[in-house]
Scaffold this active site. Sequence first.
Site, PDB file in Angstrom:
ATOM      1  N   GLY A  46       4.250  11.507 -11.203  1.00  0.00           N
ATOM      2  CA  GLY A  46       4.570  10.168 -10.730  1.00  0.00           C
ATOM      3  C   GLY A  46       3.382   9.261 -10.971  1.00  0.00           C
ATOM      4  O   GLY A  46       2.259   9.747 -11.155  1.00  0.00           O
ATOM      5  N   GLN A  51      -2.195   2.029  -9.827  1.00  0.00           N
ATOM      6  CA  GLN A  51      -3.076   3.080 -10.361  1.00  0.00           C
ATOM      7  C   GLN A  51      -3.557   2.775 -11.779  1.00  0.00           C
ATOM      8  O   GLN A  51      -4.508   3.396 -12.244  1.00  0.00           O
ATOM      9  CB  GLN A  51      -2.372   4.439 -10.347  1.00  0.00           C
ATOM     10  CG  GLN A  51      -2.161   4.991  -8.941  1.00  0.00           C
ATOM     11  CD  GLN A  51      -1.499   6.342  -8.973  1.00  0.00           C
ATOM     12  OE1 GLN A  51      -0.300   6.440  -9.152  1.00  0.00           O
ATOM     13  NE2 GLN A  51      -2.287   7.402  -8.832  1.00  0.00           N
ATOM     14  N   CYS A  93      -3.286  13.597  -6.031  1.00  0.00           N
ATOM     15  CA  CYS A  93      -3.137  12.215  -6.484  1.00  0.00           C
ATOM     16  C   CYS A  93      -4.084  12.011  -7.656  1.00  0.00           C
ATOM     17  O   CYS A  93      -5.261  12.382  -7.577  1.00  0.00           O
ATOM     18  CB  CYS A  93      -3.467  11.243  -5.354  1.00  0.00           C
ATOM     19  SG  CYS A  93      -3.293   9.512  -5.848  1.00  0.00           S
ATOM     20  N   LEU A  94      -3.577  11.401  -8.711  1.00  0.00           N
ATOM     21  CA  LEU A  94      -4.404  11.174  -9.907  1.00  0.00           C
ATOM     22  C   LEU A  94      -5.572  10.236  -9.606  1.00  0.00           C
ATOM     23  O   LEU A  94      -6.555  10.229 -10.345  1.00  0.00           O
ATOM     24  CB  LEU A  94      -3.539  10.614 -11.038  1.00  0.00           C
ATOM     25  CG  LEU A  94      -2.474  11.584 -11.576  1.00  0.00           C
ATOM     26  CD1 LEU A  94      -1.504  10.861 -12.506  1.00  0.00           C
ATOM     27  CD2 LEU A  94      -3.125  12.765 -12.287  1.00  0.00           C
ATOM     28  N   HIS A 135       5.207   9.081  -1.916  1.00  0.00           N
ATOM     29  CA  HIS A 135       3.807   8.969  -2.363  1.00  0.00           C
ATOM     30  C   HIS A 135       3.615   7.699  -3.207  1.00  0.00           C
ATOM     31  O   HIS A 135       2.656   6.937  -3.011  1.00  0.00           O
ATOM     32  CB  HIS A 135       3.467  10.237  -3.155  1.00  0.00           C
ATOM     33  CG  HIS A 135       2.100  10.284  -3.765  1.00  0.00           C
ATOM     34  ND1 HIS A 135       1.146  11.195  -3.384  1.00  0.00           N
ATOM     35  CD2 HIS A 135       1.517   9.542  -4.752  1.00  0.00           C
ATOM     36  CE1 HIS A 135       0.043  11.004  -4.094  1.00  0.00           C
ATOM     37  NE2 HIS A 135       0.246  10.009  -4.941  1.00  0.00           N
ATOM     38  N   GLU A 136       4.544   7.456  -4.148  1.00  0.00           N
ATOM     39  CA  GLU A 136       4.409   6.280  -5.035  1.00  0.00           C
ATOM     40  C   GLU A 136       4.628   4.974  -4.266  1.00  0.00           C
ATOM     41  O   GLU A 136       3.937   3.981  -4.509  1.00  0.00           O
ATOM     42  CB  GLU A 136       5.373   6.368  -6.220  1.00  0.00           C
ATOM     43  CG  GLU A 136       5.247   7.609  -7.107  1.00  0.00           C
ATOM     44  CD  GLU A 136       3.825   7.980  -7.478  1.00  0.00           C
ATOM     45  OE1 GLU A 136       2.940   7.102  -7.465  1.00  0.00           O
ATOM     46  OE2 GLU A 136       3.589   9.173  -7.751  1.00  0.00           O
ATOM     47  N   HIS A 139       1.610   3.945  -2.529  1.00  0.00           N
ATOM     48  CA  HIS A 139       0.638   3.265  -3.406  1.00  0.00           C
ATOM     49  C   HIS A 139       0.908   1.760  -3.457  1.00  0.00           C
ATOM     50  O   HIS A 139      -0.026   0.957  -3.538  1.00  0.00           O
ATOM     51  CB  HIS A 139       0.708   3.826  -4.832  1.00  0.00           C
ATOM     52  CG  HIS A 139      -0.114   5.066  -5.070  1.00  0.00           C
ATOM     53  ND1 HIS A 139      -1.481   5.105  -4.875  1.00  0.00           N
ATOM     54  CD2 HIS A 139       0.226   6.301  -5.516  1.00  0.00           C
ATOM     55  CE1 HIS A 139      -1.939   6.317  -5.191  1.00  0.00           C
ATOM     56  NE2 HIS A 139      -0.920   7.070  -5.579  1.00  0.00           N
TER      57      HIS A 139
HETATM   58  O1  GNR Z   1       1.037  14.208 -10.229  1.00  0.00           O
HETATM   59  C1  GNR Z   1       1.212  14.108  -9.007  1.00  0.00           C
HETATM   60  N1  GNR Z   1       1.659  15.193  -8.314  1.00  0.00           N
HETATM   61  C2  GNR Z   1       2.102  15.138  -7.013  1.00  0.00           C
HETATM   62  C3  GNR Z   1       2.298  16.321  -6.326  1.00  0.00           C
HETATM   63  C4  GNR Z   1       2.760  16.323  -5.027  1.00  0.00           C
HETATM   64  C5  GNR Z   1       3.025  15.127  -4.409  1.00  0.00           C
HETATM   65  C6  GNR Z   1       2.825  13.925  -5.061  1.00  0.00           C
HETATM   66  C7  GNR Z   1       2.373  13.931  -6.361  1.00  0.00           C
HETATM   67  S1  GNR Z   1       2.159  12.427  -7.200  1.00  0.00           S
HETATM   68  C8  GNR Z   1       0.880  12.850  -8.306  1.00  0.00           C
HETATM   69  C9  GNR Z   1       0.574  11.703  -9.259  1.00  0.00           C
HETATM   70  C10 GNR Z   1       0.087  10.498  -8.495  1.00  0.00           C
HETATM   71  O2  GNR Z   1      -1.033  10.379  -8.050  1.00  0.00           O
HETATM   72  N2  GNR Z   1       0.956   9.554  -8.289  1.00  0.00           N
HETATM   73  O3  GNR Z   1       0.626   8.453  -7.583  1.00  0.00           O
HETATM   74 NI    NI Z   2      -1.023   9.052  -6.267  1.00  0.00          NI
END
Ligand code: GNR
Ligand code: NI
Length: 168
Positions: A46, A51, A93-94, A135-136, A139
């Site tokens: 995601g 980001q 999270c990246l 999660h997204e 952000h």
């Molecule tokens: O790549 C991602 N893996 C992930 C694993 C578990 C819960 C959420 C994520 S999102 C993350 C990529 C990211 O930082 N997206 O904002």
């Molecule tokens: Ni993230």
Amino acid sequence: MAVLEIKKYPDSVLREKAKSVENVDGKLVKLAEDMLETMYAAPGIGLAAPQVGESLRIIVFDVGHSQGEPEPHVLINPVITASEGEEIAEEGCLSLPGIYTNVKRAAKVEVKGYDLDGNEVVMQAEGLMARVLQHEIDHLEGKLLIDRLSRVRQHMIKKKLKKALAER
Ligand code: GNR
Ligand code: NI
């Protein structure tokens, strides 16, 4: 298409509330495509526009591609319209490299938004897809997964992040 630079903690763009997308033009389509390419290159499942330094309400995700065909999704102005249950699972999270930690989220969510053609989309999600959507969308509010941890765990992780930053 292009792979964009992923902004890392503590970049201030990650803390901004992203602006709603008012209309989908060629520039926005290009941004969505570049976000997908950036996500696959990372690799991640995601990615939210802040980001890559764009404070706009657009997210991309693909939770199935590791098991088979790529299934890219783009959602514009996504909103959680219903949620149910609770589930704890590990997240990364990246924008927080090296941090993997359990996060409590709703188990199921309904998310409404728009696709790149301007059509309304409604998604019912559970499991990993529900988690990634939450999660997204976090952000887009300037929220990171560390904000959802206990104070003690937050303190530990912030120390770890500070140390990693000092060594960069
Ligand atoms: O790549 C991602 N893996 C992930 C694993 C578990 C819960 C959420 C994520 S999102 C993350 C990529 C990211 O930082 N997206 O904002
Ligand atoms: Ni993230």
